[in-house]
Design a protein around this motif. Sequence first.
Motif, PDB file in Angstrom:
ATOM      1  N   ARG A  75       6.588 -51.318 -20.965  1.00 43.14           N
ATOM      2  CA  ARG A  75       7.278 -49.851 -21.017  1.00 43.14           C
ATOM      3  C   ARG A  75       7.085 -49.121 -19.494  1.00 43.14           C
ATOM      4  O   ARG A  75       8.071 -48.397 -19.471  1.00 43.14           O
ATOM      5  N   ALA A  76       5.973 -49.532 -18.888  1.00 43.94           N
ATOM      6  CA  ALA A  76       5.765 -48.876 -17.638  1.00 43.94           C
ATOM      7  C   ALA A  76       7.099 -49.198 -16.765  1.00 43.94           C
ATOM      8  O   ALA A  76       7.768 -48.230 -15.856  1.00 43.94           O
ATOM      9  N   GLN A  77       7.291 -50.260 -16.957  1.00 47.84           N
ATOM     10  CA  GLN A  77       8.722 -50.848 -16.043  1.00 47.84           C
ATOM     11  C   GLN A  77       9.996 -50.158 -16.664  1.00 47.84           C
ATOM     12  O   GLN A  77      10.652 -49.623 -15.824  1.00 47.84           O
ATOM     13  N   LEU A  78      10.274 -50.057 -18.097  1.00 45.31           N
ATOM     14  CA  LEU A  78      11.323 -49.482 -18.342  1.00 45.31           C
ATOM     15  C   LEU A  78      11.423 -47.937 -18.084  1.00 45.31           C
ATOM     16  O   LEU A  78      12.520 -47.485 -17.554  1.00 45.31           O
ATOM     17  N   VAL A  79      10.292 -47.260 -18.452  1.00 42.83           N
ATOM     18  CA  VAL A  79      10.412 -45.936 -18.069  1.00 42.83           C
ATOM     19  C   VAL A  79      10.793 -45.435 -16.530  1.00 42.83           C
ATOM     20  O   VAL A  79      11.562 -44.624 -16.209  1.00 42.83           O
ATOM     21  N   ARG A  80      10.361 -46.192 -15.538  1.00 41.75           N
ATOM     22  CA  ARG A  80      10.416 -46.034 -14.030  1.00 41.75           C
ATOM     23  C   ARG A  80      11.801 -46.546 -13.784  1.00 41.75           C
ATOM     24  O   ARG A  80      12.592 -45.978 -12.974  1.00 41.75           O
ATOM     25  N   ARG A 118      -4.319 -44.744 -26.726  1.00 42.98           N
ATOM     26  CA  ARG A 118      -3.580 -43.328 -25.999  1.00 42.98           C
ATOM     27  C   ARG A 118      -3.852 -43.401 -24.619  1.00 42.98           C
ATOM     28  O   ARG A 118      -2.713 -43.136 -23.799  1.00 42.98           O
ATOM     29  N   THR A 119      -4.827 -43.815 -23.943  1.00 40.56           N
ATOM     30  CA  THR A 119      -5.099 -43.949 -22.629  1.00 40.56           C
ATOM     31  C   THR A 119      -4.052 -44.889 -21.884  1.00 40.56           C
ATOM     32  O   THR A 119      -3.327 -44.494 -20.865  1.00 40.56           O
ATOM     33  N   VAL A 120      -4.127 -46.106 -22.383  1.00 42.33           N
ATOM     34  CA  VAL A 120      -3.023 -47.199 -21.829  1.00 42.33           C
ATOM     35  C   VAL A 120      -1.563 -46.385 -21.922  1.00 42.33           C
ATOM     36  O   VAL A 120      -0.684 -46.664 -21.041  1.00 42.33           O
ATOM     37  N   ILE A 121      -1.260 -45.994 -23.146  1.00 41.53           N
ATOM     38  CA  ILE A 121       0.247 -45.376 -23.141  1.00 41.53           C
ATOM     39  C   ILE A 121       0.449 -44.273 -22.133  1.00 41.53           C
ATOM     40  O   ILE A 121       1.608 -44.335 -21.457  1.00 41.53           O
ATOM     41  N   ALA A 124       1.335 -45.772 -19.076  1.00 38.08           N
ATOM     42  CA  ALA A 124       2.608 -46.298 -19.088  1.00 38.08           C
ATOM     43  C   ALA A 124       3.682 -45.193 -18.869  1.00 38.08           C
ATOM     44  O   ALA A 124       4.665 -45.457 -18.228  1.00 38.08           O
ATOM     45  N   VAL A 125       3.641 -44.038 -19.743  1.00 37.51           N
ATOM     46  CA  VAL A 125       4.815 -43.215 -19.794  1.00 37.51           C
ATOM     47  C   VAL A 125       4.591 -42.250 -19.143  1.00 37.51           C
ATOM     48  O   VAL A 125       5.702 -41.353 -18.719  1.00 37.51           O
ATOM     49  N   GLY A 126       3.286 -41.599 -18.561  1.00 39.45           N
ATOM     50  CA  GLY A 126       3.127 -40.322 -17.951  1.00 39.45           C
ATOM     51  C   GLY A 126       3.777 -39.245 -18.746  1.00 39.45           C
ATOM     52  O   GLY A 126       3.445 -39.313 -20.083  1.00 39.45           O
ATOM     53  N   ASP A 127       4.754 -38.451 -18.216  1.00 37.67           N
ATOM     54  CA  ASP A 127       5.064 -37.332 -19.153  1.00 37.67           C
ATOM     55  C   ASP A 127       6.682 -37.610 -19.605  1.00 37.67           C
ATOM     56  O   ASP A 127       7.219 -36.626 -19.980  1.00 37.67           O
ATOM     57  N   THR A 128       6.843 -38.799 -19.561  1.00 44.78           N
ATOM     58  CA  THR A 128       8.070 -39.191 -20.297  1.00 44.78           C
ATOM     59  C   THR A 128       8.135 -39.489 -21.646  1.00 44.78           C
ATOM     60  O   THR A 128       7.705 -40.327 -22.068  1.00 44.78           O
TER      61      THR A 128
END
Length: 217
Positions: A75-80, A118-121, A124-128
Amino acid sequence: MKGLFITFEGAEGCGKSTQVELLARQLRALGHRVRTLREPGGTSIGEEIRHTLKHSQHNQAMTAEAELLLMNASRAQLVRETIRPALAAGEIVLCDRFYDSTTAYQGYGRQLDLNVVRTVIEIAVGDTRPDLTLLLTVPSEVGERRRAARQASLPFLRDRMEEADKSFFERVARGYEAIAAAEPERVRAVDSSGSLESVCLKIWPFVQPQLPKIGRW
Ligand code: TMP
């Protein structure tokens, strides 16, 4: 410029992937630029992680914690790499699963601490965050039947996620109910046990009011 971010959620066999494609077609016909993505996956790195999570011959011993982190690495990769640039360019992004899957599957299903999840999410997503989430629901027997049919049609493609027992999928369903109850403005439940066309017709009234957001600065 800002695009629109819509996610699809639901249990295996709820028909999400087909509805993502149908909605994409409908929106493209109206002239919108639409990007369809899936999780885990959606980038080269994410697709490798997806293979590790689902189909690899070496994934039997995967722990729930490793699963949580791998889902969110993808997810972190996909978001950025993809989602943020697409939204910045004013596109409509339709994603087959996003972080609610982590809450439902790793939080409720695998019973990891919801605060840790929740913390891990957040990492991964920040404010996205999605503008709209469509939660497709089917009675559990329908989901199980569709899941079994899919497994039978791909007998050589083992899927570790689908090897969980019935109580796991019941907890996932309860997780989704809790998510929808907590954020009723964002998360809209749609009964997807009917025909493809009838489900499309139920989805559209939730999507249409979002369209004026596109292009807003
Ligand atoms: P699917 O693409 O066929 O829906 O498969 C994805 C699987 O991964 C499905 O079993 C749900 C699961 N999953 C999680 O457990 N957590 C997550 O965060 C995501 C995105 C998917």
